[in-house]
Motif scaffolding. Structure first.
Motif, PDB file in Angstrom:
ATOM      1  N   LEU A 143      48.960  17.680  46.193  1.00  0.00           N
ATOM      2  CA  LEU A 143      49.079  19.008  45.589  1.00  0.00           C
ATOM      3  C   LEU A 143      49.302  20.062  46.651  1.00  0.00           C
ATOM      4  O   LEU A 143      50.113  20.971  46.466  1.00  0.00           O
ATOM      5  N   THR A 144      48.595  19.930  47.769  1.00  0.00           N
ATOM      6  CA  THR A 144      48.779  20.911  48.830  1.00  0.00           C
ATOM      7  C   THR A 144      50.227  20.910  49.307  1.00  0.00           C
ATOM      8  O   THR A 144      50.836  21.967  49.484  1.00  0.00           O
ATOM      9  N   GLU A 145      50.775  19.714  49.489  1.00  0.00           N
ATOM     10  CA  GLU A 145      52.175  19.628  49.923  1.00  0.00           C
ATOM     11  C   GLU A 145      53.100  20.306  48.931  1.00  0.00           C
ATOM     12  O   GLU A 145      53.986  21.080  49.295  1.00  0.00           O
ATOM     13  N   LYS A 146      52.854  20.016  47.670  1.00  0.00           N
ATOM     14  CA  LYS A 146      53.726  20.588  46.635  1.00  0.00           C
ATOM     15  C   LYS A 146      53.604  22.110  46.623  1.00  0.00           C
ATOM     16  O   LYS A 146      54.587  22.830  46.453  1.00  0.00           O
TER      17      LYS A 146
ATOM     18  N   LYS B 265      41.485   8.033  43.628  1.00  0.00           N
ATOM     19  CA  LYS B 265      42.153   8.545  44.828  1.00  0.00           C
ATOM     20  C   LYS B 265      42.253  10.066  44.809  1.00  0.00           C
ATOM     21  O   LYS B 265      43.330  10.638  44.961  1.00  0.00           O
ATOM     22  N   ALA B 266      41.120  10.714  44.613  1.00  0.00           N
ATOM     23  CA  ALA B 266      41.136  12.168  44.485  1.00  0.00           C
ATOM     24  C   ALA B 266      41.673  12.837  45.740  1.00  0.00           C
ATOM     25  O   ALA B 266      42.363  13.851  45.678  1.00  0.00           O
ATOM     26  N   LEU B 267      41.362  12.256  46.867  1.00  0.00           N
ATOM     27  CA  LEU B 267      41.777  12.870  48.117  1.00  0.00           C
ATOM     28  C   LEU B 267      43.299  12.919  48.224  1.00  0.00           C
ATOM     29  O   LEU B 267      43.891  13.936  48.599  1.00  0.00           O
ATOM     30  N   GLU B 268      43.906  11.805  47.866  1.00  0.00           N
ATOM     31  CA  GLU B 268      45.366  11.762  47.941  1.00  0.00           C
ATOM     32  C   GLU B 268      45.998  12.762  46.988  1.00  0.00           C
ATOM     33  O   GLU B 268      47.004  13.392  47.313  1.00  0.00           O
ATOM     34  N   ILE B 269      45.373  12.903  45.833  1.00  0.00           N
ATOM     35  CA  ILE B 269      45.889  13.874  44.869  1.00  0.00           C
ATOM     36  C   ILE B 269      45.846  15.266  45.477  1.00  0.00           C
ATOM     37  O   ILE B 269      46.809  16.035  45.389  1.00  0.00           O
TER      38      ILE B 269
ATOM     39  N   GLU C 296      43.908  26.404  48.298  1.00  0.00           N
ATOM     40  CA  GLU C 296      42.455  26.363  48.373  1.00  0.00           C
ATOM     41  C   GLU C 296      41.838  26.384  46.976  1.00  0.00           C
ATOM     42  O   GLU C 296      40.939  25.602  46.645  1.00  0.00           O
ATOM     43  N   LEU C 297      42.370  27.293  46.164  1.00  0.00           N
ATOM     44  CA  LEU C 297      41.853  27.409  44.801  1.00  0.00           C
ATOM     45  C   LEU C 297      42.063  26.117  44.015  1.00  0.00           C
ATOM     46  O   LEU C 297      41.171  25.646  43.319  1.00  0.00           O
ATOM     47  N   ILE C 298      43.261  25.576  44.141  1.00  0.00           N
ATOM     48  CA  ILE C 298      43.566  24.362  43.379  1.00  0.00           C
ATOM     49  C   ILE C 298      42.674  23.220  43.860  1.00  0.00           C
ATOM     50  O   ILE C 298      42.116  22.464  43.060  1.00  0.00           O
TER      51      ILE C 298
ATOM     52  N   TYR D 146      50.338  30.805  50.073  1.00  0.00           N
ATOM     53  CA  TYR D 146      50.167  29.409  49.670  1.00  0.00           C
ATOM     54  C   TYR D 146      48.791  28.906  50.015  1.00  0.00           C
ATOM     55  O   TYR D 146      48.239  28.055  49.330  1.00  0.00           O
ATOM     56  N   LYS D 147      48.205  29.463  51.096  1.00  0.00           N
ATOM     57  CA  LYS D 147      46.918  28.925  51.539  1.00  0.00           C
ATOM     58  C   LYS D 147      45.830  29.163  50.514  1.00  0.00           C
ATOM     59  O   LYS D 147      45.065  28.272  50.170  1.00  0.00           O
TER      60      LYS D 147
END
Lengths: 869, 432
Positions: free
Chosen positions: A712-715, A704-708, A691-693, A686-687
């Protein structure tokens, strides 16, 4: 010229050609007319040559005529105007005589094919001549008409008695001629004359001779009077204006006359529009009263719009700006005179050019014209011009600034239309208001709230203080949200069909843009548009697509993966995003578009500043597809008997493609990033995937790019966990939850909740051991080949039954109810619920599972249960 | 801390108070019982007074007013009003006396048939009853209702309905009768009236979707009264609420009704004989709650969400505690609190057992909000009642669940179970 002949040859219905002819002939380029008529004559000549020898006379005349005509052409010079006109007219009459003779001869000998063609020519010629005779039909023609009618009727009767004699083509022509003659004699234009002739043919013809003579002389006089300034005596004497004539012509009194002549020449070939615009600009300066100014402005604006051609080219920027300025001026004038004049679309035209209309105090004087139309046209022209400019240049930005002016023009027009609506007697104009409001909504809906209110506030700032609108009061300007609501609510209440649908779509778009996906979804469902959208026009469909995509993006921003995927699937999975969103024409390899279709599509495009970023869209779509597809693929990998479900074909295709490629370079574009992330995810890494995404740059375009990125990382973590469990379950007998939580950097609580969900939905054959905090995988899932096959067989049998039921239902349609009542509650409903139920159908069945199913299995299954219940 | 506890509870209750949302959908008279529950509120008297000001219950309103103004007796205007009311009442009495006496006459009633027009004609001919007299019945009924004489209002409206052919008024009378029956707590007739109103909405407002929606919202709110006060009604009404038209109404106009629906579904557990129906209802409920999650949430729906969507037992337990509080303070649900908590525990343990193989009794007891001993007892009862395949390991203090894997044979049997019957039905349908 060729087009004229084309029209003539192709057109067999003479009544329609009448108007066409007159239109052309008034255009009045003398030399070309001459040319044309001589060509015509030669054609006639050929025909007559073919015909027979006893028409020597006609040919002779024609020949002679031609030579005179040619001579006249040569002789033509400025000082001999009158002669030219005379000869042209006479020539026409001679021509007419020749044609009449040919027709009569042809009909006499029973050659109706020839007769019919000659007659057609004749009929077409008549209005030409009539024009030169000051609108009177040549008597000769009337005489011929009556004579021919008699002849043809006779021939027709004869043919009836001896039907064998004539061949099919000939009789067909006879019928055609008969029909035409009949129609002509009943025609308004001729019927009176025909009647007169029938009554007293002698007197009728005599009269003609008397009248005909003075005409040319009179014309000559006129010509002499006006001298060099006017070339064509037939026209009102305006078309070409010499430098000396100007001061004389442009007086306030003659303004309306000029306007009329300009209006008449509108749309004709060869009119010099720029010249007209110059003339009218002068007229505007000269105009003395507001009435005149309004009239001049109305036609000036519409002539300015004429400068853009229908195929492609937009108005020039200068023209547009001038038109916009004049439009504002016009509305200000109307506002200043609001108790006197009103411009509406279907007003009666004031016929008398000489007089100023008398105004009755207290009532409004209607002037024909369309404020709404002009405003809409301004909008269209701006869009076209924006489309023609490269969006990445500063020109585009400069042009875009005009949108503010346009928006304020729309607002003005709306306020004007609201006022009109309130006037007694003009209520019928209300629906035009809708289209203005819709236009405003179109300019607002794709903007973020703040930008929308800036646009609105600026527009109001340009308007005089006293003006206000009922639908969208000035107070709303700073609150774009309320404004959009007010606009769309107005349309919901007052419009229907396309306008209403579009208002709905714009409102939804706006809602989605402002991160309220659920509300947007509700609006979308409320409108029921998804069912009816195929019946709407293409533009509305495009708006529908845009809205759908926007809703999908809103879901994405809110982290609702499944919803986002569903909304985006239709548009993004199709591989035709550009076309569906009208954001550029896609070149397709096997495209079968005709040039017309292509042009239409080009015209439909949206200007660049309305675009939804396609690359961002694709990134979102692929990411949500990845999050849904990867666990699914893992599941299919371990349980081959599962139905092969596909969520996103487009994603699968890309994945397949990238898997087949032998060498994998480092990711270059967004797509590469996502595909490699998918691979990492399916390997449980997942890491790397996250990272890639996260390294995709395009997320920066989102607010709010940071929140996105965090979302995404959580998902990716949770999806990674699911994928990992699904992929590696067969290789473990127990897994510790704490290890999992460490591996995927998730809290133990969320790990256990994910695992619990998977167990409950029967995606995972396992159970939790609370004491040791582990997952215990259940053994015995390995099934033999025979067993797997029998499972598949049973599945197929179910599918077969379902297909049969469906077919029967379709076949019987209404009467299928009986079938439903019998089968529905018992066997069917339950059978289906069981087959698909899976997770939620929990404990109850499972616990009793050991005793019950066996008993039922042998006592007739569902039948038994149906009886029970 | 001790002080904070009740405060937090009160806050919670206040936060999820539905009264303001529901009042627009209820009749004045129906709101009164809801209000009278909350004597603790500071300006309750004023609210009551405002509420009832326009009714004819002058005595009561006068009392409220005097209480508001701190007077020892009712202001004089109420005496006047009272006299006026009495006078009008006498007037109505007189207007309708003839008709009423006729309708009480057994001979006359026996001659009435089901045809309203014929009845009216018959009464007109034989007894000189006019249309005005019939309408006077309606007015009188309305007047009585306004006075708070619900039983007599119900009676009058019933009589009116028998005779009148005016559809508009008949439907109004049906609503009036429904309210009267609710207020006189006659649940059997109430259910009949609900049925009538429902039919009325379906047929009469057929073409007007919006009016239909509004009428349904009203009906949903009104029927909350019998919902939790009359056990036989619950099943009927749950079905009604789950029917497509009504679930749509709930979703569009009044998502807060989901609280009552949730409570009803969960407490129905014991009542419904058929576990399949129960499962289906639960499934529907979960679906709707999931859909409406963004519009409405309270501890009850959150409980369902935590348990069936997120599988988060800790959260579910927390929400269950909150839900208990909410229930206690809810006018309609107060009496059902215990049943709800009981049933909810069942659901939690069912889900828990399904997912786990070995459970620590201590932990499970905590999940259910019980002491360890009570928890053990509970589990024993659970195993006995629901025939869970489980054993208690006393020494380790655990329950061991036995989840037998579904055998392939069984799977095939399950899948093909309906096949025979369905094919039969199919062939029968084809043969027709």
């Amino acid at each position: 010229m060729s087009s004229r002949f084309f029209a003539r040859g192709g057109d067999s219905d003479e009544s329609s050609s009448d108007s066409e002819e007159s239109l052309y002939s008034v255009e009045g380029e003398e030399p070309s007319e001459e040319e044309e008529s001589s060509e015509e004559e030669s054609e006639v000549e050929e025909d007559s040559d073919e015909d027979s020898s006893d028409e020597e006379g006609a040919t002779g005349i024609n020949r002679f005529l031609k030579s005179t005509a040619a001579k006249a052409d040569e002789d033509e010079s400025d000082e001999e105007k009158a002669v030219v006109i005379r000869s042209a007219k006479d020539k026409r009459i001679e021509e007419l005589e020749g044609l009449i003779r040919l027709t009569e001869n042809a009909i006499k000998i029973g050659d109706f094919i020839q007769g019919s063609t000659e007659f057609d020519k004749l009929v077409k010629l008549v209005p030409n001549i009539a024009k030169q005779l000051d609108g009177r039909t040549p008597k000769l023609f009337i005489k011929t008409l009556v004579d021919l009618e008699a002849a043809v009727t006779e021939a027709y009767e004869k043919q009836k008695v001896t039907p064998k004699k004539m061949n099919a083509l000939n009789s067909k022509s006879l019928n055609a001629v008969r029909q035409k003659i009949r129609k002509l004699t009943k025609d308004e234009q001729y019927s009176k004359d025909v009647e007169a002739y029938r009554k007293d043919s002698e007197a009728f013809l005599k009269e003609e001779a008397v009248i005909e003579i003075p005409v040319p002389t009179k014309k000559t006089k006129v010509n002499l009077l006006l001298g060099d300034a006017i070339i064509d005596a037939d026209d009102a004497g305006f078309e070409v204006v010499g430098p000396g004539g100007k001061t004389l012509i442009y007086t306030p009194e003659s303004i309306l006359k000029h306007l009329r002549s300009i209006a008449e020449s509108r749309g004709r070939k060869g009119t010099d529009r720029n010249e007209q615009i110059r003339v009218m600009e002068r007229l505007l300066d000269v105009a003395a009263t507001d009435y005149q100014r309004i009239r001049v402005l109305l036609s000036l604006i519409s002539v300015r719009f004429d400068t853009s051609t229908s195929s492609g080219g937009a108005m020039t920027v200068e023209q547009w700006k001038l038109a916009d300025k004049e439009f504002v001026k016009l509305l200000e004038l109307l506002y200043a005179n609001q108790d006197q004049f009103i411009v509406i679309e279907n007003a009666e035209e004031w016929e008398d050019d000489e007089k100023h209309p008398t105004l009755v105090a207290g009532t409004l004087f209607p002037i024909p014209g369309s404020i709404v139309g002009a405003a809409e046209r301004l909008d269209d022209e701006l869009t076209r011009s924006l489309l023609s400019i490269d969006p990445h240049t500063s020109d585009y930005v400069a042009r875009l600034v005009d949108e503010g002016a346009l928006y304020s023009a729309l607002l003005r027009a709306q306020i004007y239309q609201e006022r009109v609506r309130k006037q007694p007697g003009f209520e019928g104009q209300a629906e035009r208001l809708n289209s203005l409001i819709l236009r405003r909504l179109e300019h607002l809906h794709f903007r973020q709230g703040r930008l929308g209110s800036v646009l609105e506030t600026n527009a109001w700032a340009e308007l005089p203080e006293g003006l206000d609108s009922d639908v969208t009061p000035r107070a709303l300007a700073s609150d774009a949200e309320a404004l959009v609501k007010a606009l769309s609510n107005y349309l919901f209440a007052h419009s229907e069909g396309i306008q209403r649908a579009r208002a709905m779509l714009h409102r939804t778009y706006w809602t989605a843009l402002h991160d309220r996906p659920w509300e947007a979804k509700d609006l979308m469902l409320l409108s029921h548009l998804s069912e009816t959208i195929p019946s709407f026009d293409i533009i509305t469909q495009i708006h529908y697509n845009r809205t759908l995509v926007q809703v999908g993006l809103a879901f994405f921003r809110a982290g609702l993966i499944w919803e986002s995927q569903t909304a985006l699937q239709e548009i993004c999975g199709s591989n035709r995003q550009k076309e569906l969103l009208a954001q550029g024409v896609q070149v397709q390899r096997y495209s079968s578009l005709t040039p017309e279709q292509e042009r239409a599509e080009r015209a439909r495009q949206l200007p660049f500043h309305c675009h939804i970023n396609i690359e961002l869209l694709e990134a979102c779509y692929l990411v949500v597809s990845m999050l849904l597809e990867i666990p699914l693929l893992a599941q299919i990998g371990t349980a081959p008997d599962q139905k092969r479900r596909v969520i996103s074909k487009a994603f699968r295709r890309l994945l397949d493609y990238s898997e087949r490629s032998v060498f994998q370079g480092p990711p270059e574009n967004t797509r590469d990033h996502i595909l490699q992330a998918s691979k990492a995810l399916s390997a449980g890494d997942y890491k790397k995937s996250a990272e890639l995404i996260n390294s995709i740059k395009i997320w920066d375009l989102m607010p709010k790019a940071l929140e996105i990125r965090t979302m995404l990382t959580e998902k990716i973590k949770t999806t990674g966990l699911e994928t990992y469990l699904l992929t590696y379950a067969p290789f473990y007998s127990t897994v510790n939850l704490a290890t999992l939580s460490e591996m995927f950097d998730l809290s133990p609580r969320s790990v256990s909740s994910i695992v619990a969900r998977m167990i409950s939905h029967e995606e995972l054959a396992a159970a939790l051991d609370q004491v040791s905090g582990a997952i215990i995988f259940r053994k015995g899932v390995n099934i033999s080949r025979l067993q797997a096959l029998s499972l598949t067989l049973s599945e197929k049998a179910t599918v077969l039954i379902e297909a049969n039921e469906k077919t029967l239902e379709q076949r019987t349609q209404g009467t299928a109810n009986a079938f439903e009542r019998q089968g529905g509650p018992g066997g069917r409903g339950r059978g289906r619920g069981r087959g698909r139920g899976g997770g939620p159908q929990n404990m109850g069945d499972r616990q009793g599972g050991q005793q019950r199913p066996r008993g039922q299995g042998f006592t007739g299954g569902a039948l038994g249960r149906a009886i029970q219940s | 801390m001790a002080d904070n506890q009740p405060d937090a509870a009160a806050d919670l209750v206040a936060k999820y108070d539905l009264l303001p949302k529901m009042i627009p959908f209820l009749d004045r008279h129906l709101v009164y019982p809801l209000l009278s529950e909350r004597d603790a509120l500071p300006d309750i008297t004023r609210t009551k007074f405002e509420l009832l000001k326009h009714t004819n219950m002058t005595d009561f309103v006068g009392d409220l007013d005097s209480e508001l103004q701190g007077l020892s007796e009712r202001p004089a205007e109420y005496t006047k009003k009272r006299e006026e009311v009495l006078r009008r009442r006498a007037q109505y009495e007189e207007d309708t006396s003839k008709l009423r006496s006729l309708l009480e006459d057994a001979d006359v009633v026996s001659q009435l048939r089901s045809d309203k027009v014929a009845n009216l004609a018959f009464l007109k001919e034989q007894h000189g009853v006019t249309l005005e007299m019939v309408n006077a019945l309606y007015d009188y009924g309305q007047f009585e209702y306004s006075c708070g004489a619900y039983q007599s209002a119900a009676e009058l409206l019933y009589q009116f309905r028998v005779l009148s052919t005016d559809n508009e008024k008949v439907s109004a009378a049906t609503w009036g009768k429904l309210a009267s029956e609710i207020l006189s707590t006659e649940w059997e007739p109430t259910m009949e009236e609900i049925q009538k109103v429902k039919e009325n909405i379906d047929t009469r407002l057929f073409s007007n979707a919006l009016a239909q929606l509004h009428a349904r919202t009203w009906l949903i709110h009104w029927s909350l009264f019998p919902f939790f006060n009359h056990d036989p009604a619950r099943e009927v009404l749950t079905d009604l609420f789950f029917s497509p038209a009504y679930i749509n109404t709930i979703q569009t106009l009044c998502p807060w009704i989901l609280r009552y629906l949730t409570a009803a579904v969960i407490t129905n557990r014991k009542l419904s004989r058929n576990s399949n129906v129960y499962q289906k209802q639960l499934k529907d409920l979960v679906r709707v709650i999931k859909q409406e999650g963004y519009e409405y949430a309270d501890p009850l729906t959150d409980f369902v969400k935590a348990l069936y969507i997120d599988f988060d037992f800790e959260e579910a337990q927390k929400k269950l505690g909150e839900a208990e509080l909410i229930l206690q303070h809810d006018f309609f649900l107060g009496s059902a609190t215990k049943a709800f908590v009981e049933a909810a525990r069942h659901l939690v343990s069912e889900m828990y057992c399904k997912i786990h193989q070995r459970i620590d009794i201590k932990d499970l007891s905590a999940r259910l909000g019980l002491s360890q001993e009570a928890g053990e007892k509970w589990i024993v009862n659970l195993i006995r009642d629901t025939r869970v395949d489980a054993k208690i390991d006393y020494q380790a203090g655990t329950v061991v669940m036995n989840h037998p894997p579904q055998s392939v044979y069984q799977q095939v049997i399950e899948r093909t179970k309906g096949g025979f019957f369905r094919t039969q039905v199919l062939s029968a349908a084809v043969a027709k």
